[in-house]
Design an enzyme around this catalytic site. Structure first.
Site, PDB file in Angstrom:
ATOM      1  N   ASN A  11      -0.835   4.010 -13.818  1.00  0.00           N
ATOM      2  CA  ASN A  11      -1.708   4.286 -12.695  1.00  0.00           C
ATOM      3  C   ASN A  11      -3.131   4.455 -13.255  1.00  0.00           C
ATOM      4  OD1 ASN A  11      -2.794   5.155 -10.161  1.00  0.00           O
ATOM      5  ND2 ASN A  11      -0.789   5.980  -9.587  1.00  0.00           N
ATOM      6  N   LEU A  29      -4.451   7.684  -0.614  1.00  0.00           N
ATOM      7  CA  LEU A  29      -3.216   7.275   0.074  1.00  0.00           C
ATOM      8  C   LEU A  29      -3.382   7.091   1.576  1.00  0.00           C
ATOM      9  CD1 LEU A  29      -0.496   9.440  -1.776  1.00  0.00           C
ATOM     10  CD2 LEU A  29      -1.136   7.069  -2.224  1.00  0.00           C
ATOM     11  N   LYS A  62       6.429   5.157 -11.000  1.00  0.00           N
ATOM     12  CA  LYS A  62       5.069   4.805 -11.437  1.00  0.00           C
ATOM     13  C   LYS A  62       4.418   5.994 -12.121  1.00  0.00           C
ATOM     14  CE  LYS A  62       0.815   2.534  -9.918  1.00  0.00           C
ATOM     15  NZ  LYS A  62       0.177   1.758  -8.833  1.00  0.00           N
ATOM     16  N   ASN A  89     -11.745   4.554  -7.618  1.00  0.00           N
ATOM     17  CA  ASN A  89     -11.416   4.709  -6.203  1.00  0.00           C
ATOM     18  C   ASN A  89     -10.824   6.086  -5.981  1.00  0.00           C
ATOM     19  OD1 ASN A  89      -8.445   4.768  -5.072  1.00  0.00           O
ATOM     20  ND2 ASN A  89      -8.382   3.601  -6.979  1.00  0.00           N
ATOM     21  N   CYS A 104      -0.499   9.504  -8.265  1.00  0.00           N
ATOM     22  CA  CYS A 104      -1.779   9.300  -7.576  1.00  0.00           C
ATOM     23  C   CYS A 104      -2.747  10.417  -7.978  1.00  0.00           C
ATOM     24  CB  CYS A 104      -1.606   9.290  -6.069  1.00  0.00           C
ATOM     25  SG  CYS A 104      -3.196   9.096  -5.225  1.00  0.00           S
ATOM     26  N   GLY A 122      -4.343  -5.274 -10.128  1.00  0.00           N
ATOM     27  CA  GLY A 122      -4.923  -4.374  -9.136  1.00  0.00           C
ATOM     28  C   GLY A 122      -6.361  -4.682  -8.820  1.00  0.00           C
ATOM     29  N   LYS A 146       0.845  -1.201   0.000  1.00  0.00           N
ATOM     30  CA  LYS A 146       0.000   0.000   0.000  1.00  0.00           C
ATOM     31  C   LYS A 146       0.882   1.253   0.000  1.00  0.00           C
ATOM     32  CE  LYS A 146      -3.561   2.681   0.694  1.00  0.00           C
ATOM     33  NZ  LYS A 146      -4.263   3.067  -0.535  1.00  0.00           N
ATOM     34  N   GLY A 198      -2.879  -2.469 -15.527  1.00  0.00           N
ATOM     35  CA  GLY A 198      -4.074  -1.793 -16.000  1.00  0.00           C
ATOM     36  C   GLY A 198      -5.063  -2.826 -16.506  1.00  0.00           C
ATOM     37  N   GLY A 199      -5.962  -3.250 -15.638  1.00  0.00           N
ATOM     38  CA  GLY A 199      -7.053  -4.126 -16.049  1.00  0.00           C
ATOM     39  C   GLY A 199      -6.728  -5.593 -16.235  1.00  0.00           C
TER      40      GLY A 199
END
Lengths: 304, 242
Positions: A193, A73, A166, A69, A131, A266, A45, A244-245
């Protein structure tokens, strides 16, 4: 016999399957469900210098073939992560993990990188400059080549761990940012991301997400991720962790053919908590089906 | 927590937009009333968290209200259909804290978990009072079922079309040993303010995973942040921050 071993920035992983940051906590919930040592690694995390509650709720919205989402963080802060979570990860996982760090200033990234550098079971440092859910930091660093390079350079100065940056897809040209972080010394790139997205509640006529927008992920974004990884692979020499997916062993191979050396999974963990275990188990058979004996050789296969 | 396949036995309309679904499958991971299950529905990405009404011997009863497209789709499933369900989620209510005469307050679709709780408290010989609040007469359900357990049952409707006109707090008249509540936040807050006794209150929030991984449903308490799905949905009265 097929070989799923992957070599990534000096590390040897049993397979390329890495649960993505923010969907696997610090491993505790999943270790109760299955032996997580079957995974190649996992990304913890996103951890910041200070503890964070994150954004107000609702933080979650559903979409066709995906979700949004806006957690923001939430994490207990790096001190607690190092004193409690990383030792526990050593017990339940025992292999090197990907330490995902976030920040609101250059100093915070450097602070977290220095602290993580001293942790034995951190294999890779994943620097989150993408993020979409925090203000005054996060994605702000990932949207220009200059600021992305400055974070990369500063972090590289204080650690000997491999640094993966990232990247956000919410930019005009991800290739220029990928090139900038490579030039600044990054050992690899994690991408992508989440995409900025939103839903609106028809009854209240207001955004579903309290923070208005959030990060869109899930199977719907796989084609976007594939296209971006494909382009970046052509432009850089450093390895890419593609995400990604991804929801199946077939998706893993597709992402590797686009250019990924390893993959992260993810949103799928949240829908099927056993998905990563199941993908690891399914990989050999799917590899055989497509005539692949050495998985590592798939990387970038679609370019040849 | 367990992931398993359940088979739908019945799925019937019991009040306005409210359905009761009974299923058969492995209920061995359900350990307390007030826990919930998370259901995968065809064509929807995220699972649907639904509170457990009752369970036992491989049978599961869920009561849900059509609030969006997911629950709409759920209402169209027929007997014999199979559902992928995560069971044993959340902490649930602690029956050991009840004392001799607990009060159970349920508002709307906050009533279903009160049934499973009342059943277990009655089996322990407790003197159980159930107060239920609904918007209107057409929304009322489970009055008879709860009375059949031997509970004292009182019903209030906001518009006065059935039972007492008003809210669950208008139905509380004596000193109770303990309180259990599930319903909309304003109802929980009213119960919290009205009663002196300790209690457990069940909350809901939009969830990502339902098993503690994503931090999508965090809430603040007097002792730091908790996850509604894993550390809740039931919170002790003393730790709640409104």
């Amino acid at each position: 016999m097929v070989n799923t071993t992957i070599h990534l920035a000096g590390l040897t992983l049993d397979n390329p399957i890495i649960p993505a940051s923010g969907t696997f906590g610090y491993g505790r919930e999943f270790a109760e469900l299955y032996d997580i040592r079957c995974l190649g690694s996992f990304s913890i995390k996103g951890t910041t210098k200070d503890p964070r509650f994150g954004n107000p709720t609702p933080r979650i919205a559903e979409c066709p073939n995906g979700m949004i989402n806006a957690v923001g963080l939430q994490n207990p802060g790096i001190e607690k992560v190092i004193s409690e979570e990383l030792p526990n990860i050593q017990k339940i996982f025992g292999k090197p993990v990907v330490a995902n760090i976030g920040g609101f200033s250059l100093e915070e990234y450097v602070y977290c990188a220095e602290k993580m550098d001293a942790c034995d079971n951190v294999g890779i440092l994943e620097v989150n400059i993408s993020c979409p859910n925090v203000h005054g930091g996060g994605m702000g660093f990932g949207t220009t080549a200059e600021s992305a390079a400055s974070v990369t350079e500063a972090v590289k100065k204080v650690t000997t761990k491999p640094v993966f940056v990232k990247l956000t897809p919410n930019v005009t040209d991800i290739v220029s940012i990928a090139k900038a972080v490579e030039a600044a010394g990054a050992d690899g790139i994690s991408m992508i991301n989440t995409l900025v997205g939103m839903r609106i509640d028809l009854k209240r006529k207001k955004p579903v997400i309290a923070n208005t927008t959030g990060g869109f992920s899930g199977p719907a974004i796989l084609p976007v991720a594939l296209a971006q990884v494909y382009r970046v692979y052509d432009a850089v020499q450093i390895p890419i962790i593609g995400m990604g997916g991804i929801s199946s062993a077939e998706d893993v191979i597709e992402m590797m053919l686009a250019g990924a050396a390893a993959v992260q999974i993810g949103a799928a963990n949240l829908v099927n908590p056993y998905i990563c275990r199941d993908i690891v188990a399914a990989l050999p058979e799917v590899m055989q089906k497509y005539g692949i004996t050495n998985l590592e050789e798939c990387t970038g296969g679609a370019h040849r | 927590m367990r992931q398993s396949i359940f088979s739908i036995e019945t799925n019937e309309n019991i009040a306005k937009d409210v359905y009761r679904m009974t299923l058969s499958g492995d209920t061995s991971d359900i350990t307390a009333p007030g826990q919930f299950v998370n259901i995968q529905l065809d064509g929807f990405y995220l699972r649907r968290p639904i509170s457990v009404c009752d369970w036992g011997d491989g049978k599961l009863t869920l009561i849900y209200k059509i609030l969006g497209r997911g629950t709409q789709a759920m209402s169209r499933y027929s007997a014999g259909a199979k559902l992928d369900i995560l069971t044993g989620l959340g902490n649930g209510f602690d029956v050991e804290k009840a004392g001799n005469n607990p009060v159970l307050a349920g508002g709307g679709v906050g009533v279903p978990p009160m049934y499973g709780l009342a059943k277990r408290l009655r089996a322990m010989g407790k003197n159980v009072t159930v107060v239920m609040g609904f918007a209107s007469k057409e929304d009322v359900f489970y009055e008879e079922e709860l009375a059949a357990l031997g509970c004292t049952v009182r019903v209030a409707t906001v518009d006065g079309s059935y039972g007492t006109k008003g809210f669950v707090t208008d139905l509380m008249d004596s000193a109770y040993s303990y309180s259990y509540a599930c319903g909309p936040i304003p109802m929980l807050k009213a119960v919290y303010d009205k009663l002196d006794c300790s209690g457990e209150y069940s909350f809901e929030e939009r969830m990502g995973c339902g098993f503690g991984a994503c931090m999508g449903c965090s809430c603040k308490t007097k002792y730091g942040s908790l996850r509604i799905c894993k550390d809740g949905p039931v919170l002790e009265k003393e730790i709640i921050v409104w």
